[in-house]
Design a protein around this motif. Structure first.
Motif, short mmCIF file in Angstrom:
data_model
loop_
_atom_site.label_atom_id
_atom_site.label_comp_id
_atom_site.label_asym_id
_atom_site.label_seq_id
_atom_site.Cartn_x
_atom_site.Cartn_y
_atom_site.Cartn_z
N ASN A 24 -8.12 -0.72 -6.38
CA ASN A 24 -6.67 -0.53 -6.35
C ASN A 24 -6.25 0.88 -5.98
OD1 ASN A 24 -6.05 -3.20 -7.26
ND2 ASN A 24 -6.56 -2.55 -9.34
N PHE A 41 -7.18 0.44 2.89
CA PHE A 41 -6.40 -0.76 2.58
C PHE A 41 -5.80 -1.45 3.81
CE2 PHE A 41 -5.82 2.09 -1.22
CZ PHE A 41 -6.71 1.41 -2.04
N ARG A 52 -1.54 -1.31 -4.19
CA ARG A 52 -2.71 -0.45 -4.10
C ARG A 52 -2.23 0.92 -3.68
NH1 ARG A 52 -5.80 -4.23 -0.03
NH2 ARG A 52 -3.61 -4.64 0.47
N ALA A 61 -5.29 5.87 3.60
CA ALA A 61 -4.61 4.62 3.26
C ALA A 61 -4.99 3.50 4.23
CB ALA A 61 -3.10 4.82 3.26
N VAL A 102 0.86 -1.18 0.00
CA VAL A 102 0.00 0.00 0.00
C VAL A 102 0.90 1.23 0.00
CG1 VAL A 102 -1.75 1.30 1.25
CG2 VAL A 102 -1.84 -1.21 1.20
#
Length: 277
Positions: free
Chosen positions: A53, A78, A31, A74, A7
């Protein structure tokens, strides 16, 4: 897939080098959090990469809460954070006569202080994943062009930040910090800037050989390809390094002996590149 399941936050990624890095990171299995100031361009990129993604955050990095907003996005989207790419920058013309203290502070705030603040905000999460930071600098960090004074100062400071944190954070937090310094890159904004300086729409097809021995300047995708190495585990324990990405050596390169040839090939708008030699 060199970045499988990683990530990554990429600032300034709605256009140019940042956009190319985001596209390459997703292609390598990552991602990403897209960031910038252009909502329409950012939304288009998210659609291209797929909402599974990519996520988009539009905000000025000079805002006090920008680092927290990016890191929170973030984590919420994710679940973790493996890397940040500090790419966003103000690329503005200025020299000693046109640069006052307030203008210099504004450039430093975006180009140097914002990356520092984002690193600090992300550090606890990067420590958990033994992640990394990649700063996108510029060959102008070494001295800079006459009409890029404030920008060059900011990139020189970013380079020192990378060297310092690349040592201390690696030892204390297991977080690597490295930097790449692109040379002259054909981004959308650079193409526009040169047209505003009086060059033809296709100016990049006739760049003088002294500036582009290969016959062309760099492409964003070529910078993105290099970025993947530093974001991937294959770069191992390497930290605190700054790598120039240009097609000739910056330090120690001499201008052509026959300056008359340069004079006949130089066009308006190419003059500021001479100082890269």
């Amino acid at each position: 897939m060199r970045l499988q399941d990683k990530v990554i936050i990429i600032t300034g990624s709605c256009t140019g080098i940042g956009k190319a890095i985001a596209e390459r990171c997703v292609a390598e299995g990552a991602r990403v959090v897209i960031h910038g100031l252009e909502p329409d361009l950012g939304e288009t990129l998210v659609v291209k990469l797929g909402p599974e993604n990519a996520r988009l955050h539009i905000q000025d990095l000079a805002d006090a809460d920008a680092p927290q907003q990016l890191v929170t996005l973030a984590l919420e989207a994710f679940g973790k954070l493996d890397a940040i790419v500090n790419n966003a920058a103000m690329v503005v013309s200025s020299n000693i006569n046109t640069t006052d203290a307030d203008f210099l502070r504004q450039v430093l705030e975006v180009n140097t202080v914002a990356p520092f603040r984002l690193i600090k905000e992300a550090l606890p999460h990067l420590s958990r994943t033994r992640g990394c930071v990649l700063n996108i600098g510029s060959v102008n960090a070494w001295s800079g062009e006459p009409n890029l004074l404030a920008y060059s100062i900011s990139k020189g400071a970013l380079q020192t930040l990378t060297r310092n944190l690349g040592d201390t954070l690696h030892r204390e937090n297991r977080v690597r910090v490295n930097q790449i310094n692109p040379g002259w890159v054909l981004t959308e904004k650079e193409a526009q800037r040169k047209q505003e300086q009086g060059l033809a729409e296709n100016w990049y097809e006739a760049v003088p050989p002294v500036f582009a021995p290969a016959g062309r300047i760099l492409w964003p995708a070529e910078i993105a390809a290099a970025a993947v190495y530093w974001l991937a585990d294959e770069s191992g324990p390497i930290s605190g390094q700054v790598v120039d990405l240009e097609q000739y050596p910056l330090q120690g390169r001499n201008p052509p002996k026959d300056t008359s040839t340069l004079a006949t090939t130089t066009k308006p708008g190419f003059d500021t590149a001479v100082s890269k030699l």
